[in-house]
Design a protein around this motif. Sequence first.
Motif, short mmCIF file in Angstrom:
data_model
loop_
_atom_site.label_atom_id
_atom_site.label_comp_id
_atom_site.label_asym_id
_atom_site.label_seq_id
_atom_site.Cartn_x
_atom_site.Cartn_y
_atom_site.Cartn_z
N THR A 24 -8.58 0.37 -0.11
CA THR A 24 -9.61 0.00 -1.08
C THR A 24 -9.32 -1.30 -1.82
OG1 THR A 24 -8.54 1.34 -2.79
CG2 THR A 24 -10.28 2.39 -1.47
N VAL A 25 -8.14 -1.85 -1.65
CA VAL A 25 -7.76 -3.01 -2.46
C VAL A 25 -8.61 -4.24 -2.16
CG1 VAL A 25 -5.88 -3.78 -0.95
CG2 VAL A 25 -5.81 -4.31 -3.38
N MET A 26 -8.88 -4.51 -0.89
CA MET A 26 -9.67 -5.71 -0.56
C MET A 26 -11.12 -5.57 -1.02
SD MET A 26 -7.73 -8.03 0.46
CE MET A 26 -8.63 -9.28 1.29
N SER A 27 -11.65 -4.37 -0.97
CA SER A 27 -13.02 -4.15 -1.47
C SER A 27 -13.09 -4.39 -2.97
CB SER A 27 -13.49 -2.73 -1.14
OG SER A 27 -13.50 -2.54 0.24
N ALA A 28 -12.07 -3.91 -3.70
CA ALA A 28 -12.05 -4.11 -5.15
C ALA A 28 -11.93 -5.59 -5.48
CB ALA A 28 -10.89 -3.32 -5.76
N ILE A 29 -11.11 -6.30 -4.74
CA ILE A 29 -10.96 -7.75 -4.97
C ILE A 29 -12.26 -8.47 -4.61
CG2 ILE A 29 -9.76 -9.82 -4.17
CD1 ILE A 29 -7.23 -8.07 -3.94
N LYS A 96 -9.99 -20.41 0.06
CA LYS A 96 -8.96 -20.84 -0.90
C LYS A 96 -8.73 -19.86 -2.04
CE LYS A 96 -11.72 -23.67 -3.96
NZ LYS A 96 -11.36 -22.96 -5.16
N VAL A 97 -9.25 -18.64 -1.93
CA VAL A 97 -9.07 -17.66 -2.99
C VAL A 97 -7.58 -17.34 -3.14
CG1 VAL A 97 -9.43 -15.65 -1.51
CG2 VAL A 97 -9.86 -15.47 -3.93
N CYS A 98 -7.10 -17.49 -4.32
CA CYS A 98 -5.70 -17.18 -4.60
C CYS A 98 -5.56 -16.52 -5.95
CB CYS A 98 -4.85 -18.45 -4.56
SG CYS A 98 -3.10 -18.17 -4.86
N MET A 104 -4.57 -9.87 -9.58
CA MET A 104 -4.89 -8.45 -9.47
C MET A 104 -3.81 -7.65 -8.74
SD MET A 104 -8.99 -8.53 -8.82
CE MET A 104 -9.20 -6.76 -8.87
N THR A 105 -3.26 -8.21 -7.66
CA THR A 105 -2.33 -7.41 -6.85
C THR A 105 -1.06 -8.13 -6.45
OG1 THR A 105 -3.31 -8.11 -4.75
CG2 THR A 105 -4.26 -6.16 -5.82
N GLY A 106 -1.05 -9.44 -6.49
CA GLY A 106 0.11 -10.18 -6.02
C GLY A 106 0.31 -10.09 -4.51
N GLY A 107 -0.72 -9.67 -3.79
CA GLY A 107 -0.62 -9.52 -2.34
C GLY A 107 -0.37 -8.09 -1.90
N GLY A 108 -0.11 -7.21 -2.82
CA GLY A 108 0.21 -5.81 -2.48
C GLY A 108 -1.04 -4.97 -2.48
N PRO A 109 -0.95 -3.72 -2.32
CA PRO A 109 0.22 -2.93 -1.94
C PRO A 109 0.54 -3.08 -0.46
CG PRO A 109 -1.68 -1.50 -2.12
CD PRO A 109 -2.12 -2.89 -2.54
N MET A 110 1.80 -3.16 -0.16
CA MET A 110 2.29 -3.30 1.21
C MET A 110 1.63 -4.46 1.94
SD MET A 110 2.70 0.68 2.32
CE MET A 110 1.01 1.08 2.01
N SER A 112 -1.27 -5.58 1.87
CA SER A 112 -2.61 -5.33 2.38
C SER A 112 -3.66 -6.25 1.79
CB SER A 112 -3.01 -3.87 2.14
OG SER A 112 -3.00 -3.58 0.77
N SER A 113 -3.34 -6.92 0.68
CA SER A 113 -4.28 -7.89 0.13
C SER A 113 -3.75 -9.32 0.22
CB SER A 113 -4.61 -7.55 -1.33
OG SER A 113 -3.47 -7.69 -2.14
N GLU A 114 -2.78 -9.51 1.06
CA GLU A 114 -2.21 -10.84 1.26
C GLU A 114 -3.23 -11.73 1.97
OE1 GLU A 114 0.54 -13.15 0.30
OE2 GLU A 114 1.76 -11.46 0.98
#
Length: 162
Positions: A24-29, A96-98, A104-110, A112-114
């Motif tokens: 769900t992390v990418m959907s939330a972002i 270029k989204v960074c 929000m996540t720093g690229g996590g969890p695991m 998955s939002s990198e």
Amino acid sequence: MLNTLLDSVGLSQFTHIWLGEPGTVMSAIAVVGAWQGVGYVMILMLAALVNIPGSVLEQSVIDGAGSVQRLRYVIIPLMWSAIKTNLVLLIIGSIKVCDIVYVMTGGGPMYSSEVLTTYMYTTSFKNGSFGLGSAIATFIFLFAVALTLITNKLLKKESIEY
């Protein structure tokens, strides 16, 4: 906030740790990114809509065009440059989204939002590999240029004057 809303309306079975689950992390972002960009898109579209002369719309009504025909044959063609500009800006912005991802996540969890830009930041400034970080940044730039050129080529239409 969404979990509190779901609890208050009796839908607590749908609550999640939205930023803590890989599914769900990418959907939330994406929802946050869309919310961030909707104002700018709407301003450009409103500016294009306001610039359509009333006489052109009035003439289409006199000629017997319905609302769908007026939208398809008058409004959208006259707003095409704003639509194209918005699309190019949204494509470049999504590449270029960074900031949103990193905050929000720093690229996590695991991981998955990198995304490419957070990977570039981590590679350069956390791992100290500035050469690889520069190569990633160059790839991001070339990818954005290529997508912009492809988008402009695909959306090329003759400009309509009134």
